[in-house]
Design an enzyme around this catalytic site. Structure first.
Site, short mmCIF file in Angstrom:
data_model
loop_
_atom_site.label_atom_id
_atom_site.label_comp_id
_atom_site.label_asym_id
_atom_site.label_seq_id
_atom_site.Cartn_x
_atom_site.Cartn_y
_atom_site.Cartn_z
CG HIS A 1 -24.42 -31.82 27.42
ND1 HIS A 1 -24.07 -30.67 26.73
CD2 HIS A 1 -25.75 -31.92 27.33
CE1 HIS A 1 -25.17 -30.11 26.26
NE2 HIS A 1 -26.21 -30.85 26.60
CE LYS B 1 -10.27 -26.03 30.68
NZ LYS B 1 -11.13 -26.11 29.52
NE ARG B 2 -17.45 -27.11 39.08
CZ ARG B 2 -18.65 -27.31 39.64
NH1 ARG B 2 -19.67 -26.55 39.30
NH2 ARG B 2 -18.81 -28.23 40.57
CE LYS C 1 -14.14 -29.65 33.19
NZ LYS C 1 -14.62 -29.31 31.84
CB THR D 1 -18.42 -23.88 25.42
OG1 THR D 1 -18.53 -24.06 26.84
CG2 THR D 1 -19.38 -24.82 24.73
CE LYS E 1 -18.28 -19.50 26.56
NZ LYS E 1 -18.60 -20.03 27.90
#
Ligand code: 26W
Length: 828
Positions: free
Chosen positions: A369, A560-561, A566, A670, A674
């Site tokens: 992952h 998100k984290r 990111k 993910t 959504k």
């Protein structure tokens, strides 16, 4: 009741599926289960009684599922995962039991508001983020698709920490999620299993005269299973999630008795129970902590023992194990299961090594992952040898044989052989868990096309060269039950009215919406739904966080984290730049699209830079939100403690989905799926599953920007100098200077200096390199958003083309390409 004889199937109690039936059962639970009457019942009493009542309605299907499984002995999937980020259970159970209307009405008749009780549920946050939530989506799909499967994990007493903000800084609080009791779990202390740790390995002569090795653990703990129902939608199976909780063994009790040293004995008890005490909040930076390895071995050893001794029929020939099970390894966290199965077969069952290895290597499949090298787990040999001495021996032997095999294939390439060794030599001798997993697994998969390709070409390239057929891709997915049907009832009703309700279990049917993108009336109703969702989150943010937002603005959301890769800072720089331009008169306020910039993000408690970034987002937010010059056109909303529950109201309200990681770093994502399924448009890089999202939705409906993965690799190769972008890009310079000037910190220039200087001097994830491209893409967003009808058309197309991202499709891919299992409906 009829007499139960050996050849009749015992009857199963059922519940009457009516308002009266429910009401009766509910009052019974309240009176006999909670011991209170309606007038004295607290909200928690009522919630617990209702939850238990609902659970009873699923019980028949659960028992039928188990019976059916015992009869057919079909091959099962055991999903081994250190995390299951389940989210609240009640709504999903109501949906699966088709009780939503009955319960609402039954409770209303008693003067109880279902929604008040729903709010009483504390979500089980037994995961960090993407990986844990994916596991929860997968088990939902497996149950819905009638796939025999069991989830195995850890029942952490404390889940992911509760995030609070104090003066804009993240402060963590323990997540005491079991405080008021959990009605969804079934403890089975009588089925506890013992797990050893430490000690030494000894040689002995077995009864058959053969010299064998066996492990003599130094200490042990009990694993108590807690079962959770995993109810499939629409009469599907009710599968089981089995989470293990650590208890002291009876040996400890005996020690209490013998030593008379009560305090010491209690300390031992605490020591044992520490194993399942708390979820590690590190996401993608493993700390190599001993307790974490204990957790990993603990749940995996319990699960293998459980499957072999309890799930399989007595006397089952383990040579045929691969016909009955596939253990799916959710990242490297459960990989110690490989030497554990070998130990069970060789040491406990007395098998020959080769025979055991032949079976073991048919039983596992491995999902990776991540792509960040620092996220790949390695366990120092010193630690592993101390905690699991026999497992270390087994790993050494697996490695020796593997390297010998490699030397035959590559006789003149010792460098390659060493590169592929499961044991790393530097900086300390350590076991590379991803390599061990790859050697043992039948299949290794990445979680999006690009990710799988990069795994093959970069992270595990030597292995892919050696075993080209072992490597495959399964693109992630999300469950449409939770993330559309339950979280977005307005959209669900609209979609169902248009194309029927088949989409809930066959998400490709959403393509039936495609022509409606051109239907003005449909678009109007679609917008109405979005608007209602915005009003809903506006109320939630006001009540939950005291945050004021305006539902008539564009909702631009990044949840998100918090991680450098990111790039929350990229979005922040855009906001600061916009603010700087408006306040200095470079752009007129009326030319600015009114936006609500929403963030949700937890930082790992030890990740200093990530916490500083959180502080900075909050600081920028409070400055912007209180600046009257903006007339409320720009708002930053950063609700604390982003979790599954908040996601369920925030995502359906989004207009714009921010998926802006540096290309080549986000394995899949993910959240991106959504958002798409809830009618948001994406601004994103060519990374993870964004690549597939863009291909499906079409370039014209996706705001692509930024360097591609090969461009990133090339730039880094040439030497990346972030300061060059600062010097040449005026807007960027002004934004960074504004932060550095103390404008967001009451004139204090020191507070955010580390964030600014990190960007200027290091910028590991090339935020500055992508700044201009991002700002330009945001300008295209503004332009597109100005055309309301066309924006809605594109939003509808996002929903219509999102069917691929159902986790049901992911499960189908795993079944066809990796597991080769077959569906078994509960009552068939
Ligand atoms: C502490 C060690 C550690 C290392 C890696 C903890 C957690 C990890 C995970 C692999 C991080 C993770 O959650 N990965 C995410 O998995 C999602 C589901 O596949 C993907 O969508 C995300 O892109 C990926 O970051």
């Amino acid at each position: 009741m009829a007499l139960v004889t050996a050849d009749t199937t015992p009857p199963i109690a059922t519940r009457e599926h009516t308002v009266d039936g429910f009401t009766r059962e509910f009052l019974r639970e309240l009176n006999f289960g909670q011991g209170v009457d309606l007038t004295r019942a607290s909200v928690n009493d009522k919630y617990l009684a209702m939850a238990r009542t609902v659970r009873h309605y699923l019980m028949t299907r659960w028992i039928e599922t188990l019976r059916r499984q015992a009869e057919l002995q079909a091959k099962s999937v055991a999903y081994l995962s250190a995390e299951f980020l389940l989210g609240r259970q009640l709504d999903n159970a109501l949906l699966a039991s088709d009780l939503q209307d009955i319960v609402r009405e039954g409770l209303a008749n008693l003067g109880i508001d279902l929604d008040e009780l729903r709010e009483a549920e504390v979500e089980p946050g037994l995961g960090n983020g993407g990986l844990g939530r994916l596991a929860a989506c997968f088990i939902d799909s497996l149950a819905t698709m009638n796939v025999p499967s069991i989830g195995y994990g850890i029942r952490y007493e404390y889940g992911i920490f509760q995030q609070t903000f104090v003066d804009g800084r993240q402060v963590e609080k323990p997540d005491d999620w079991l405080r008021l009791g959990s009605p969804w779990e079934f403890p089975h202390p009588e089925a506890a299993v013992t797990v050893g740790f430490g000690g030494h390995v000894e040689q002995y002569q077995a009864d058959d005269g053969v010299v064998r090795r066996r492990w003599v653990p130094g200490w042990s703990v009990l694993g108590v299973p807690y079962n959770y129902m995993v109810p499939g939608y629409a009469k599907g199976r009710v599968n089981t999630l089995r989470l293990w909780s650590a208890r002291a063994t009876h040996a400890f009790d005996l020690q209490i008795f013998n030593s008379g040293d009560y305090a010491e004995a209690v300390r031992a008890q605490t020591f044992a129970e520490n194993i399942s005490k708390v979820l590690y909040p590190e996401d993608s930076t493993p700390q190599g902590k001993e307790l974490r390895l204990q957790q990993q071995y603990f749940f995996v050893a319990c699960s293998i023992k459980d499957f072999v001794d309890q799930v399989l029929p007595e006397g089952y020939d383990l040579h045929r194990l691969p016909e009955r099970i596939v253990f799916q390894l959710n990242d490297t966290h459960p990989v110690i299961a490989v030497p554990e199965l070998m130990r069970v077969l060789v040491d406990e069952k007395g098998w020959e090594w080769d025979e055991a290895w032949a079976v073991t290597k048919q039983c596992f499949a491995y999902t990776c992952h991540t792509l960040l090298p620092e996220a790949l787990e390695v366990w120092p040999v010193e630690l592993l040898g101390r905690l699991l001495p026999r497992h270390l021996e087994i790993i050494y032997r697996i490695n020796d044989e593997f390297l010998a095999e490699l030397r035959e294939t590559y006789p003149n390439d010792e460098l390659r052989v060493r590169r592929m060794s499961i044991i790393a030599e530097y900086p300390v001798r350590a076991v590379r868990m991803a390599y061990l997993a790859t050697v043992a697994a039948t299949k290794v998969n990445g979680v999006a096309e690009l990710h799988s390709q990069l795994l093959r070409d970069k992270v595990l390239d030597d292995f892919a060269g050696y075993w080209p057929d072992k490597f495959t891709n399964v693109t992630n997915g999300v469950t449409p039950r939770r993330f559309v049907k339950l979280s977005n009832p307005g959209l669900s009703d609209l979609v169902t009215e248009a194309i029927g309700d088949g989409w809930v279990t066959d998400l490709d049917q959403l393509s039936g919406l495609e022509p409606l993108a051109d239907d003005a009336e449909f678009r109007r109703r679609f917008r109405e739904v979005k608007q209602a969702n915005k009003r809903r989150i506006t109320d939630v943010l006001a009540a939950r966080d005291g945050i004021e937002v305006h539902p008539d603005t564009m909702f631009d959301v990044m949840v998100k984290r918090l991680h450098e890769y990111k790039r929350q800072t990229l979005k922040l720089l855009h906001i600061v730049s916009l603010y700087e331009k408006v306040t200095t008169g470079k752009i007129r306020l009326e030319d600015v699209t009114p936006r609500t910039f929403a963030f949700g993000a937890k930082a790992a408690p030890g990740y200093v830079l990530a916490k500083q970034i959180i502080h900075l987002i909050n600081a920028v937010g409070s400055t912007i939100n209180s600046d009257p010059a903006l007339e409320g056109r720009l708002t930053v909303a950063f609700p604390a403690n982003y979790n599954v529950t908040l996601a369920e109201t925030l995502i359906p309200a989004a207009d714009l989905s921010e998926q802006i990681s540096l290309a080549g770093k986000e394995a899949s994502g993910t959240g991106n799926m959504k958002f798409m399924l809830n009618g948001a448009l994406t601004i994103g890089t060519d990374d993870g599953a964004n690549v597939e999202i863009r291909r499906l939705v079409g370039d014209e409906n996706f705001f692509l920007f930024g360097l591609t993965e090969p461009q990133v690799a090339e730039l880094v190769d040439r030497g990346y100098h972030p300061s060059a972008y600062y010097e040449t890009n005026e807007d960027l310079r002004h934004a960074l200077d504004l932060i550095a000037s103390g404008a967001f910190s009451g004139g204090d220039r020191a507070v955010f200096e580390p964030v600014v200087s990190n960007l200027l001097n290091e910028d590991r994830f090339l935020a500055l390199a992508d700044f201009q491209a991002y700002v330009d893409a945001q300008a295209r967003v503004d332009e597109a958003y100005a055309d309301t009808e066309d924006w809605t058309r594109r939003a509808v197309l996002n929903v219509a083309r999102g069917g691929f991202f159902s986790s049901d499709r992911s499960m189908r891919d795993y079944i066809d390409g990796i597991w080769h299992t077959h569906p078994v409906p509960p009552g068939s």
